[in-house]
Design a protein around this motif. Structure first.
Motif, short mmCIF file in Angstrom:
data_model
loop_
_atom_site.label_atom_id
_atom_site.label_comp_id
_atom_site.label_asym_id
_atom_site.label_seq_id
_atom_site.Cartn_x
_atom_site.Cartn_y
_atom_site.Cartn_z
N ASP A 1 0.84 -1.19 0.00
CA ASP A 1 0.00 0.00 0.00
C ASP A 1 0.87 1.25 0.00
O ASP A 1 2.02 1.23 0.46
CB ASP A 1 -0.92 0.01 1.22
N ALA A 2 0.29 2.34 -0.48
CA ALA A 2 1.06 3.59 -0.61
C ALA A 2 1.61 4.06 0.73
O ALA A 2 2.71 4.61 0.80
CB ALA A 2 0.19 4.67 -1.24
N GLY A 3 0.88 3.85 1.82
CA GLY A 3 1.33 4.31 3.12
C GLY A 3 2.08 3.28 3.93
O GLY A 3 2.47 3.55 5.07
N ALA A 4 2.29 2.08 3.38
CA ALA A 4 2.96 1.01 4.12
C ALA A 4 4.42 1.33 4.34
O ALA A 4 5.08 1.93 3.48
CB ALA A 4 2.82 -0.31 3.38
N MET A 5 4.93 0.96 5.50
CA MET A 5 6.33 1.14 5.82
C MET A 5 7.09 -0.18 5.87
O MET A 5 8.29 -0.21 6.14
CB MET A 5 6.49 1.88 7.15
N HIS A 6 6.40 -1.28 5.66
CA HIS A 6 7.04 -2.58 5.59
C HIS A 6 6.16 -3.51 4.77
O HIS A 6 4.95 -3.29 4.63
CB HIS A 6 7.29 -3.17 6.99
N ALA A 7 6.77 -4.53 4.21
CA ALA A 7 6.02 -5.49 3.39
C ALA A 7 6.79 -6.79 3.33
O ALA A 7 8.02 -6.81 3.49
CB ALA A 7 5.79 -4.93 1.99
N LEU A 8 6.07 -7.87 3.08
CA LEU A 8 6.66 -9.19 2.91
C LEU A 8 6.19 -9.74 1.58
O LEU A 8 4.99 -9.97 1.38
CB LEU A 8 6.24 -10.12 4.06
N LEU A 9 7.11 -9.91 0.65
CA LEU A 9 6.79 -10.33 -0.71
C LEU A 9 7.46 -11.66 -0.99
O LEU A 9 8.58 -11.92 -0.54
CB LEU A 9 7.27 -9.28 -1.72
N GLU A 10 6.79 -12.50 -1.76
CA GLU A 10 7.32 -13.82 -2.09
C GLU A 10 7.85 -13.82 -3.51
O GLU A 10 7.15 -13.44 -4.46
CB GLU A 10 6.23 -14.88 -1.95
N GLY A 11 9.11 -14.22 -3.67
CA GLY A 11 9.71 -14.32 -4.98
C GLY A 11 9.77 -15.75 -5.45
O GLY A 11 9.03 -16.62 -4.97
N GLY A 12 10.64 -16.03 -6.39
CA GLY A 12 10.77 -17.38 -6.91
C GLY A 12 11.59 -18.25 -5.99
O GLY A 12 12.80 -18.41 -6.16
N GLY A 13 10.96 -18.84 -4.98
CA GLY A 13 11.65 -19.71 -4.04
C GLY A 13 12.30 -18.98 -2.89
O GLY A 13 13.11 -19.57 -2.16
N PHE A 14 11.99 -17.70 -2.68
CA PHE A 14 12.55 -16.96 -1.56
C PHE A 14 11.56 -15.88 -1.15
O PHE A 14 10.57 -15.60 -1.84
CB PHE A 14 13.89 -16.32 -1.94
N LEU A 15 11.81 -15.28 0.01
CA LEU A 15 10.99 -14.19 0.53
C LEU A 15 11.82 -12.92 0.57
O LEU A 15 13.02 -12.95 0.82
CB LEU A 15 10.48 -14.51 1.94
N CYS A 16 11.14 -11.80 0.35
CA CYS A 16 11.77 -10.49 0.46
C CYS A 16 10.98 -9.67 1.46
O CYS A 16 9.78 -9.46 1.28
CB CYS A 16 11.80 -9.78 -0.90
N LYS A 17 11.66 -9.23 2.52
CA LYS A 17 11.03 -8.36 3.52
C LYS A 17 11.61 -6.97 3.40
O LYS A 17 12.83 -6.79 3.46
CB LYS A 17 11.23 -8.92 4.94
N TRP A 18 10.74 -6.00 3.23
CA TRP A 18 11.15 -4.59 3.09
C TRP A 18 10.70 -3.82 4.32
O TRP A 18 9.56 -3.93 4.75
CB TRP A 18 10.51 -4.00 1.83
N GLU A 19 11.62 -3.07 4.90
CA GLU A 19 11.33 -2.25 6.07
C GLU A 19 11.91 -0.86 5.85
O GLU A 19 13.13 -0.72 5.69
CB GLU A 19 11.93 -2.85 7.35
N ARG A 20 11.05 0.14 5.83
CA ARG A 20 11.53 1.51 5.68
C ARG A 20 11.54 2.19 7.03
O ARG A 20 10.52 2.28 7.71
CB ARG A 20 10.65 2.29 4.70
N HIS A 21 12.70 2.68 7.43
CA HIS A 21 12.86 3.44 8.66
C HIS A 21 13.10 4.90 8.31
O HIS A 21 13.13 5.27 7.13
CB HIS A 21 14.02 2.88 9.49
N THR A 22 13.30 5.71 9.30
CA THR A 22 13.45 7.15 9.05
C THR A 22 14.70 7.46 8.25
O THR A 22 14.65 8.20 7.26
CB THR A 22 13.50 7.92 10.39
N GLU A 23 15.83 6.89 8.64
CA GLU A 23 17.10 7.23 8.01
C GLU A 23 17.71 6.10 7.20
O GLU A 23 18.75 6.27 6.57
CB GLU A 23 18.12 7.69 9.07
N PHE A 24 17.10 4.93 7.19
CA PHE A 24 17.63 3.81 6.42
C PHE A 24 16.50 2.86 6.03
O PHE A 24 15.38 2.94 6.55
CB PHE A 24 18.72 3.06 7.20
#
Length: 299
Positions: free
Chosen positions: A130-153
């Motif tokens: 979602d546009a306002g999400a600050m983290h997400a868990l996405l599934e790729g081809g045989g692996f997972l990708c977790k994205w976390e946006r913090h203030t400075e990193f």
């Protein structure tokens, strides 16, 4: 199913703290839903809360006890407290290889991050965050990708079953099909690789021999080997040997280790500046001492 009868049924006590007992006729689904509802009620005012569901299957009555305080709370108290629990936890069973990439970002990098996530999601036939999400868990081809946006990193954590100790920072994209690492915005600041294996297993015996700065026993019988230095493959390396740990416990341990390494490096970010300032201050003190001595000598 919405909860009913969410008005105070009884007022207990007077003075500094007053307890309002809220009673719901039915619990809509599960324990987790009970928790979400009680937190939502708690945020309506400065309250301290406890909750109890009388049926583990989620079909029993739920009782929520809210204690209202006369003390004035900071408006961000609950939001900041919940931030620790806001990141998605990935359940893990060994063997696993987990890579964590931390990028220092600028305010203008957020749009590029979301564009990258949208392309990744589209390539794997998923909806983007979602546009306002600050983290997400996405599934790729045989692996997972977790994205976390913090203030400075921003953190990108990739989970793949099996041990992939041969992957280097330069060849990581070959182990993560569809991931264009070169297009990630920001400046790479931390790159960590964690190998997870069951203690005594064939995978544990096959773990690479790497320099170890510390080896420690963790809760649940796990053992951690940590180097805390960038190795030839481009990552700081951790090895976690687990025994009698649930998938949730392993996932929590992995997440905590990445947070430890990330914030250790973030804490050292100002060290070069501190050294430069120290040299400047030391030189200024010496110059001031010399000027003072000259003034006294000429007087």
């Amino acid at each position: 199913m919405p909860m009913r009868n969410t008005r105070p049924s009884r007022l207990v006590g007077t003075g500094l703290r007053e307890r309002l007992e809220w009673r719901a006729v039915t619990c809509p689904c599960s324990h987790a839903a009970c928790g979400r509802m009680s937190r939502r009620l708690g945020r309506q005012g400065p309250v301290w809360e406890t909750r109890r569901c009388r049926a583990r299957d989620g079909r029993g009555a739920l009782e929520i006890s809210l204690t209202r305080s006369a003390l004035t709370e900071h408006p961000a108290r609950h939001v900041l407290s919940d931030e620790l629990h806001a990141r998605p936890l990935v359940l893990l069973t060994p063997p696993q290889t987990v890579w964590c990439l931390t990028f220092l970002t600028e305010p203008g990098d957020e749009a590029a991050e979301r564009d990258w996530l949208a392309r990744f999601a589209a390539a794997h036939e998923m909806n983007p965050p979602d546009a306002g999400a600050m983290h997400a868990l996405l599934e790729g081809g045989g692996f997972l990708c977790k994205w976390e946006r913090h203030t400075e990193f921003t953190n990108y954590v990739f989970y793949r079953p099996g041990l992939h100790a041969e992957a280097t920072l330069e060849t990581l994209g070959e182990h993560l099909p569809g991931v264009e690492l070169a297009e990630l915005p920001g400046r790479l600041f931390v790159a960590t690789r964690l190998l997870v294996a069951a203690a005594g297993s064939e995978e544990a015996r096959a773990l690479p021999a790497e320099p170890v700065a510390t080896e420690a026993a963790l809760a649940g019988g796990a053992r951690l080997r940590a180097g805390f230095r960038i190795e030839r493959h481009g990552f700081s390396s951790f090895q976690l040997l687990v025994q009698d740990m649930s998938a949730r416990q392993v996932g929590r341990a992995v997440q905590s280790l990445f947070e430890l390494e990330c914030y250790r490096m973030m804490a050292l970010l100002s060290l070069p500046l501190a050294r430069d300032v120290h040299r400047f201050v030391t030189g200024a003190e010496s110059e001031l001492a010399q000027l003072t001595e000259d003034c006294l000598g000429s007087g």
